[in-house]
Design a protein around this motif. Structure first.
Motif, PDB file in Angstrom:
ATOM      1  N   VAL A  92       4.774  -0.018  -1.087  1.00 55.30           N
ATOM      2  CA  VAL A  92       4.549   0.606   0.214  1.00 55.30           C
ATOM      3  C   VAL A  92       3.050   0.691   0.483  1.00 55.30           C
ATOM      4  O   VAL A  92       2.227   0.507  -0.421  1.00 55.30           O
ATOM      5  N   ASP A  93       2.713   0.994   1.758  1.00 55.65           N
ATOM      6  CA  ASP A  93       1.314   1.241   2.078  1.00 55.65           C
ATOM      7  C   ASP A  93       1.030   2.742   2.013  1.00 55.65           C
ATOM      8  O   ASP A  93       1.884   3.535   1.619  1.00 55.65           O
ATOM      9  N   ARG A  94      -0.153   3.141   2.429  1.00 52.51           N
ATOM     10  CA  ARG A  94      -0.530   4.549   2.312  1.00 52.51           C
ATOM     11  C   ARG A  94       0.298   5.453   3.218  1.00 52.51           C
ATOM     12  O   ARG A  94       0.350   6.664   3.028  1.00 52.51           O
ATOM     13  N   GLU A  95       0.959   4.860   4.218  1.00 59.09           N
ATOM     14  CA  GLU A  95       1.844   5.626   5.105  1.00 59.09           C
ATOM     15  C   GLU A  95       3.291   5.553   4.643  1.00 59.09           C
ATOM     16  O   GLU A  95       4.184   5.961   5.385  1.00 59.09           O
ATOM     17  N   THR A  96       3.533   5.023   3.476  1.00 53.43           N
ATOM     18  CA  THR A  96       4.850   4.834   2.839  1.00 53.43           C
ATOM     19  C   THR A  96       5.701   3.794   3.548  1.00 53.43           C
ATOM     20  O   THR A  96       6.905   3.720   3.315  1.00 53.43           O
ATOM     21  N   VAL A  97       5.118   2.979   4.423  1.00 55.44           N
ATOM     22  CA  VAL A  97       5.869   1.910   5.071  1.00 55.44           C
ATOM     23  C   VAL A  97       6.200   0.839   4.029  1.00 55.44           C
ATOM     24  O   VAL A  97       5.329   0.372   3.293  1.00 55.44           O
ATOM     25  N   VAL A  98       7.459   0.465   3.959  1.00 53.10           N
ATOM     26  CA  VAL A  98       7.924  -0.449   2.920  1.00 53.10           C
ATOM     27  C   VAL A  98       7.435  -1.868   3.198  1.00 53.10           C
ATOM     28  O   VAL A  98       7.600  -2.390   4.303  1.00 53.10           O
ATOM     29  N   GLU A 173      -6.322  -8.836  -0.210  1.00 53.20           N
ATOM     30  CA  GLU A 173      -6.199  -7.702   0.697  1.00 53.20           C
ATOM     31  C   GLU A 173      -7.279  -6.682   0.374  1.00 53.20           C
ATOM     32  O   GLU A 173      -7.674  -6.508  -0.778  1.00 53.20           O
ATOM     33  N   THR A 174      -7.763  -6.024   1.427  1.00 51.02           N
ATOM     34  CA  THR A 174      -8.871  -5.081   1.260  1.00 51.02           C
ATOM     35  C   THR A 174      -8.397  -3.684   0.908  1.00 51.02           C
ATOM     36  O   THR A 174      -9.133  -2.917   0.295  1.00 51.02           O
ATOM     37  N   HIS A 175      -7.184  -3.328   1.305  1.00 50.22           N
ATOM     38  CA  HIS A 175      -6.690  -1.980   1.058  1.00 50.22           C
ATOM     39  C   HIS A 175      -5.635  -1.986  -0.049  1.00 50.22           C
ATOM     40  O   HIS A 175      -4.801  -2.887  -0.107  1.00 50.22           O
ATOM     41  N   PRO A 176      -5.667  -0.980  -0.895  1.00 41.35           N
ATOM     42  CA  PRO A 176      -4.665  -0.929  -1.963  1.00 41.35           C
ATOM     43  C   PRO A 176      -3.298  -0.546  -1.427  1.00 41.35           C
ATOM     44  O   PRO A 176      -3.171   0.125  -0.393  1.00 41.35           O
ATOM     45  N   ALA A 177      -2.281  -0.984  -2.130  1.00 39.66           N
ATOM     46  CA  ALA A 177      -0.911  -0.588  -1.838  1.00 39.66           C
ATOM     47  C   ALA A 177      -0.462   0.411  -2.903  1.00 39.66           C
ATOM     48  O   ALA A 177      -1.186   0.697  -3.864  1.00 39.66           O
ATOM     49  N   VAL A 178       0.720   0.943  -2.714  1.00 40.85           N
ATOM     50  CA  VAL A 178       1.254   1.930  -3.649  1.00 40.85           C
ATOM     51  C   VAL A 178       2.577   1.402  -4.195  1.00 40.85           C
ATOM     52  O   VAL A 178       3.478   1.051  -3.421  1.00 40.85           O
ATOM     53  N   LEU A 179       2.676   1.342  -5.501  1.00 41.29           N
ATOM     54  CA  LEU A 179       3.903   0.922  -6.153  1.00 41.29           C
ATOM     55  C   LEU A 179       4.703   2.173  -6.508  1.00 41.29           C
ATOM     56  O   LEU A 179       4.198   3.066  -7.199  1.00 41.29           O
ATOM     57  N   VAL A 180       5.926   2.248  -6.022  1.00 37.19           N
ATOM     58  CA  VAL A 180       6.784   3.410  -6.244  1.00 37.19           C
ATOM     59  C   VAL A 180       7.934   2.986  -7.151  1.00 37.19           C
ATOM     60  O   VAL A 180       8.649   2.031  -6.847  1.00 37.19           O
ATOM     61  N   VAL A 181       8.088   3.696  -8.248  1.00 33.31           N
ATOM     62  CA  VAL A 181       9.159   3.422  -9.202  1.00 33.31           C
ATOM     63  C   VAL A 181      10.049   4.653  -9.269  1.00 33.31           C
ATOM     64  O   VAL A 181       9.568   5.767  -9.503  1.00 33.31           O
ATOM     65  N   PHE A 182      11.341   4.458  -9.030  1.00 34.91           N
ATOM     66  CA  PHE A 182      12.304   5.553  -9.093  1.00 34.91           C
ATOM     67  C   PHE A 182      13.053   5.503 -10.415  1.00 34.91           C
ATOM     68  O   PHE A 182      13.435   4.434 -10.883  1.00 34.91           O
TER      69      PHE A 182
END
Length: 409
Positions: A92-98, A173-182
């Protein structure tokens, strides 16, 4: 050994370790946390070590044969590794958009990856967890370190999940993404420290008093199922549209403020009936919905294609049911506070086994608006039961006709 051979050997080791992680799914639940940590380590290793080394090899060998083909193969390999990880993972991105979800994540959330992409992952969580999840995702994207928090899915509010978030820098890409593991099935070691409502200090339990409100709601659900069964048994065989509209009328008002019925036949979606509350302005909105093209409603299209039901409370994706001619989201204009979008499917007629289902016969979308109580999981389960009954009624063939023109059924 050349740098390319060394990189190939390291990549082969990585693939082998991922295979071992997949096999670790059979371990007892109390050992899953260690597997999760190992999976996160391997993902970080792929992002921080393997990919930069690949970029270096590509830079020092610009004239290597078929560089585009090699790059495509590496990207396909990394994509396959992501998809086949044995734990639910979403990028996801910083806004949690998948941006991407793997197979395990789609199975956990019940949402297809194609539908989830471009929509906030926070919208799949219970309303009380959304703000905290967004805040933690933003902190991770800012480089403030990995985070973990307990969350609950809307579809499974009683199941506690551990969401682990870590920053990831996608290539180019210039901005980091967020890896979410459930990690599902987290029992929460402290859960047992909280006494239940019926427990007393001596360890004995009082007899639980009946919840009169829940008993009343249970009786209402039984009455609804009875009314639906009566309506479907009374529907004329061989007329799927009549069965669909009859089911919609049973649900109107007593179960939902708005009911929208769409018939699915031959891959086409056709709107057949719209029932609203009838208040000021509702008639105009009902006409808008009746003239709406169902293909412009992502929720309906998703249900018609994948056969997956959707229950949303205070839906954040306001575009889920399309727009009116002025461009305003229908969910906003109708003041929708909760919704159910349910495909009408029944067990397959081809004898494909207990788990097989036939094609989607139709889609029922229910809105509750204003101050009305939101749909509960129990109501969602009842609606799932009634949807199968409705699909069977829609699929029922017309009986043979006698010589005098009357049906024998």
């Amino acid at each position: 050994m050349t740098q390319t051979d060394d990189f190939g050997a390291e990549l082969a080791d990585f693939v082998r370790r991922v295979g071992e992680l997949r096999a670790a799914r059979a371990l007892p639940p109390d050992e899953h946390l260690a597997v999760l940590d190992a999976a996160l380590f391997e993902l970080r290793h792929a992002a921080d070590t393997l990919w930069p080394r690949y970029e270096q090899l590509k830079a020092v060998a610009p004239n290597a044969p078929s560089p585009d083909r090699q790059e495509r193969q590496e990207r396909q390999l990394l994509k396959a590794l992501f998809q086949r990880l044995p734990v639910p993972v979403a990028l996801v991105d910083r806004e949690t958009v998948v941006r991407r979800m793997n197979f395990a994540a789609t199975g956990l959330t019940g949402v297809r990856a194609g539908y989830a992409t471009g929509r906030p992952l926070a919208a799949l969580l219970s309303p009380g967890d959304r703000a905290a999840f967004r805040s933690q995702a933003a902190a991770v994207a800012r480089g403030e370190g990995d985070r973990s928090l307990a969350v609950h899915l809307q579809q499974r509010p009683d199941e506690r999940l551990l969401a682990t978030l870590t920053a990831l820098r996608p290539p180019d890409e210039t901005h980091p993404a967020v890896l979410v593991v459930f990690q599902n099935g987290v029992s929460g070691g402290s859960a047992g420290a909280y006494p239940s409502t019926g427990a007393v200090a001596t360890g004995r339990r009082r007899t639980a008093l009946p919840d009169l409100r829940e008993t009343t709601r249970y009786a209402e659900r039984l009455d609804l199922v009875d009314a639906m069964t009566t309506e479907l048994l009374s529907a004329p065989p061989g007329d799927p549209e009549a069965a669909l509209e009859g089911a919609a009328r049973v649900l109107h008002e007593r179960f939902a403020n708005w009911v929208v019925a769409d018939l699915v036949a031959g891959g086409q979606i056709k709107r057949t009936l719209v029932l609203g509350p009838g208040g000021p302005g509702d008639e105009a909105l009902a006409q808008v919905l009746a003239g709406q093209e169902p293909s412009g409603c992502p929720l309906v299209v998703e249900a018609a294609r994948g056969g997956s039901a959707t229950l949303q409370v205070r839906p954040e994706d306001t575009d889920g049911f399309g727009h009116d001619p002025a461009g305003d989201p229908v969910l906003v204009r109708a003041d929708v506070t909760s919704l159910l979008c349910v495909p009408l499917t029944a067990p397959g007629a081809d004898g494909g086994g207990a788990g097989s289902t036939g094609p989607v016969q139709g889609v029922l979308t229910l809105f509750r608006t204003g101050a009305r109580r939101a749909f509960s999981m129990a109501e969602g389960q009842v609606m799932d039961l009634m949807s199968r009954h409705a699909a069977l009624a829609m699929r029922r063939p017309a009986g043979p006709r006698r010589a005098d023109g009357c049906s024998s059924g």
